[in-house]
Design an enzyme around this catalytic site. Structure first.
Site, PDB file in Angstrom:
ATOM      1  CG  ASN A  11      25.700  44.985  -9.247  1.00  0.00           C
ATOM      2  OD1 ASN A  11      25.446  45.989  -9.925  1.00  0.00           O
ATOM      3  ND2 ASN A  11      26.891  44.417  -9.228  1.00  0.00           N
ATOM      4  CD1 TRP A  12      19.155  45.476 -10.901  1.00  0.00           C
ATOM      5  CD2 TRP A  12      18.437  47.543 -11.379  1.00  0.00           C
ATOM      6  NE1 TRP A  12      17.922  45.646 -10.301  1.00  0.00           N
ATOM      7  CE2 TRP A  12      17.467  46.900 -10.578  1.00  0.00           C
ATOM      8  CE3 TRP A  12      18.198  48.848 -11.800  1.00  0.00           C
ATOM      9  CZ2 TRP A  12      16.279  47.529 -10.207  1.00  0.00           C
ATOM     10  CZ3 TRP A  12      17.011  49.471 -11.433  1.00  0.00           C
ATOM     11  CH2 TRP A  12      16.063  48.829 -10.641  1.00  0.00           C
ATOM     12  CE  LYS A  13      26.964  41.916 -11.842  1.00  0.00           C
ATOM     13  NZ  LYS A  13      27.742  40.708 -12.033  1.00  0.00           N
ATOM     14  CG  HIS A  96      31.344  43.948  -8.460  1.00  0.00           C
ATOM     15  ND1 HIS A  96      31.663  43.302  -9.631  1.00  0.00           N
ATOM     16  CD2 HIS A  96      30.211  43.364  -7.993  1.00  0.00           C
ATOM     17  CE1 HIS A  96      30.760  42.357  -9.862  1.00  0.00           C
ATOM     18  NE2 HIS A  96      29.863  42.374  -8.882  1.00  0.00           N
ATOM     19  CD  GLU A  98      30.838  42.255 -13.074  1.00  0.00           C
ATOM     20  OE1 GLU A  98      30.132  43.276 -12.966  1.00  0.00           O
ATOM     21  OE2 GLU A  98      30.382  41.095 -12.961  1.00  0.00           O
ATOM     22  CD  GLU A 168      29.392  39.743  -5.586  1.00  0.00           C
ATOM     23  OE1 GLU A 168      28.204  39.455  -5.779  1.00  0.00           O
ATOM     24  OE2 GLU A 168      30.010  40.560  -6.283  1.00  0.00           O
ATOM     25  CB  SER A 214      25.575  31.933 -10.087  1.00  0.00           C
ATOM     26  OG  SER A 214      26.453  32.320 -11.135  1.00  0.00           O
ATOM     27  N   GLY A 235      23.151  39.565  -8.959  1.00  0.00           N
ATOM     28  CA  GLY A 235      23.349  40.213 -10.258  1.00  0.00           C
ATOM     29  C   GLY A 235      22.203  39.856 -11.193  1.00  0.00           C
ATOM     30  N   GLY A 236      22.438  38.890 -12.088  1.00  0.00           N
ATOM     31  CA  GLY A 236      21.478  38.524 -13.138  1.00  0.00           C
ATOM     32  C   GLY A 236      20.040  38.342 -12.644  1.00  0.00           C
TER      33      GLY A 236
HETATM   34  P1  13P Z   1      25.412  37.156 -10.696  1.00  0.00           P
HETATM   35  O1  13P Z   1      24.325  37.014  -9.667  1.00  0.00           O
HETATM   36  O2  13P Z   1      24.892  37.526 -12.060  1.00  0.00           O
HETATM   37  O3  13P Z   1      26.348  36.012 -10.700  1.00  0.00           O
HETATM   38  O4  13P Z   1      26.287  38.436 -10.254  1.00  0.00           O
HETATM   39  C1  13P Z   1      26.710  38.522  -8.948  1.00  0.00           C
HETATM   40  C2  13P Z   1      27.274  39.856  -8.753  1.00  0.00           C
HETATM   41  O5  13P Z   1      28.296  40.201  -9.337  1.00  0.00           O
HETATM   42  C3  13P Z   1      26.573  40.787  -7.875  1.00  0.00           C
HETATM   43  O6  13P Z   1      27.341  41.908  -7.611  1.00  0.00           O
END
Ligand code: 13P
Length: 256
Positions: A11-13, A96, A98, A168, A214, A235-236
Site C-alpha cells: 500500500n503506497w498510500k 483502512h 486512515e 491492521e 510496521s 505500507g512503508g
Molecule cells: P506500515 O507498514 O507503514 O505500518 O503501514 C501499514 C499499512 O497501513 C498498510 O495498509
C-alpha cells in the site's frame, strides 16, 4: 488452515507520482523474477491505476485501489466510483484505518464499499483493527467483531470467498511498534471464529486473512509463519524496492 499462495500487498498510500510508480513497477518486475508462487499486489495512487494497468504483467503482479466511493456515478465531487475501477484492479482496500480515523469512514461506508466492490468484480480487502486505547481497555475482540460484522452485513456465503480480511491494529501502523506474532495469532483466531459463526467452519478456514502494521523484511517471516495468516499488507516497507522484494522472497521461501 488455508493453503494458498501467500498474498503480499504493498500500500503506497499518498506516495510516488505516476512516473515514479511506473519506474518502481519496472524495477520490481525484475527484482521478483521467478516468484510466481506469491501473489504480489501494489496499491498506487488512483491516478496511476490506468497507466499501470497497461504496463503491468498480470501474471506476475496485480493492482489494488486504496479507496473508492460506493455509489455508481453522480454528483460526488472528487470521488472515484467502483464502477470506474472495474477491469483496472483486482483488489481494493476498504476501511483502512486512515480512512476510518482521518477521513471519518463509518462501518456503514465499509459495508457499502464491500458490496460495490463485489458488484464490480474486484475483491475488497476489509481492513479492521483496534486503536491503542481500545486495546488497553481490553476491547480488541469487540472492535474486531463490530468492524467485521458491520462490514460484512448481507455478504452471502458465496461472496465471502471473494473477500480478504486484513488485521491492521491502528497502533502498529506506521509506528514501528509492530504487534507480536502472538498478538496476531490471537486476532486472527478471533477473526476466523467470527467468520465461522457467520458462515460456517469451511469458510472460516478458507477466508484469506492478512496482517499489516510496521512489517519489515526482518519481521515478515515471523508473521507469515503465524497459523492462519495468508499474507501481509505492507505500507512503508513497500516503498523500498529491495525491502519489498525481500519480503516477497520470504513469502516465496515459505511456500516452497
Ligand atoms: P506500515 O507498514 O507503514 O505500518 O503501514 C501499514 C499499512 O497501513 C498498510 O495498509
Amino acid at each position: 488452515m488455508a493453503a494458498q499462495k501467500k498474498l503480499i500487498i504493498g500500500n503506497w498510500k499518498m506516495n510516488l507520482n505516476v512516473h515514479d510508480a511506473s519506474v518502481y513497477l519496472h524495477k520490481l518486475d525484475v527484482e521478483i523474477q521467478g516468484h510466481r508462487d506469491v501473489e504480489v499486489v501494489v496499491a498506487p495512487t488512483a491516478l496511476a491505476l490506468q497507466p499501470l494497468s497497461l504496463q503491468i504483467n498480470r501474471h506476475k503482479m496485480k493492482l489494488a485501489a486504496q479507496n473508492f466511493y460506493w455509489r455508481d456515478f453522480g454528483a460526488f465531487t472528487g470521488e472515484v466510483a467502483a464502477t470506474q475501477l472495474r477491469g483496472l484492479v483486482k483488489y481494493a482496500l476498504v476501511g483502512h484505518s486512515e480512512r476510518r480515523h482521518v477521513f471519518g469512514e463509518t462501518v456503514k461506508d465499509t459495508r457499502e464499499k464491500v458490496h460495490a466492490a463485489l458488484r464490480n468484480q474486484f475483491t475488497p480487502v476489509l481492513c479492521i483493527g483496534e486503536t491503542q486505547s481500545e486495546r488497553t481497555s481490553g476491547e480488541t475482540k469487540d472492535i474486531l467483531h463490530d468492524q467485521l460484522v458491520g462490514g460484512l452485513a448481507n455478504v452471502t456465503s458465496e461472496e465471502i470467498d471473494n473477500i480478504v480480511i486484513a488485521y491492521e491494529p491502528v497502533w502498529a501502523i506506521g509506528t514501528g511498534n509492530n504487534a507480536s506474532p502472538h498478538d496476531v495469532a490471537d486476532a486472527v483466531l478471533a477473526i476466523r471464529s467470527q467468520i465461522r459463526h457467520l458462515y460456517g467452519k469451511e469458510k472460516a478456514a478458507s477466508v484469506r486473512v492478512l496482517y499489516g502494521g510496521s512489517v519489515t523484511a526482518d519481521s515478515a517471516s515471523d508473521y507469515l509463519h503465524v497459523n492462519g495468516v495468508d499474507g501481509l499488507l505492507i505500507g512503508g516497507a513497500s516503498l523500498k524496492l529491495h525491502e519489498f522484494g525481500s519480503i516477497i522472497k520470504k513469502a516465496h521461501n515459505i511456500t516452497q
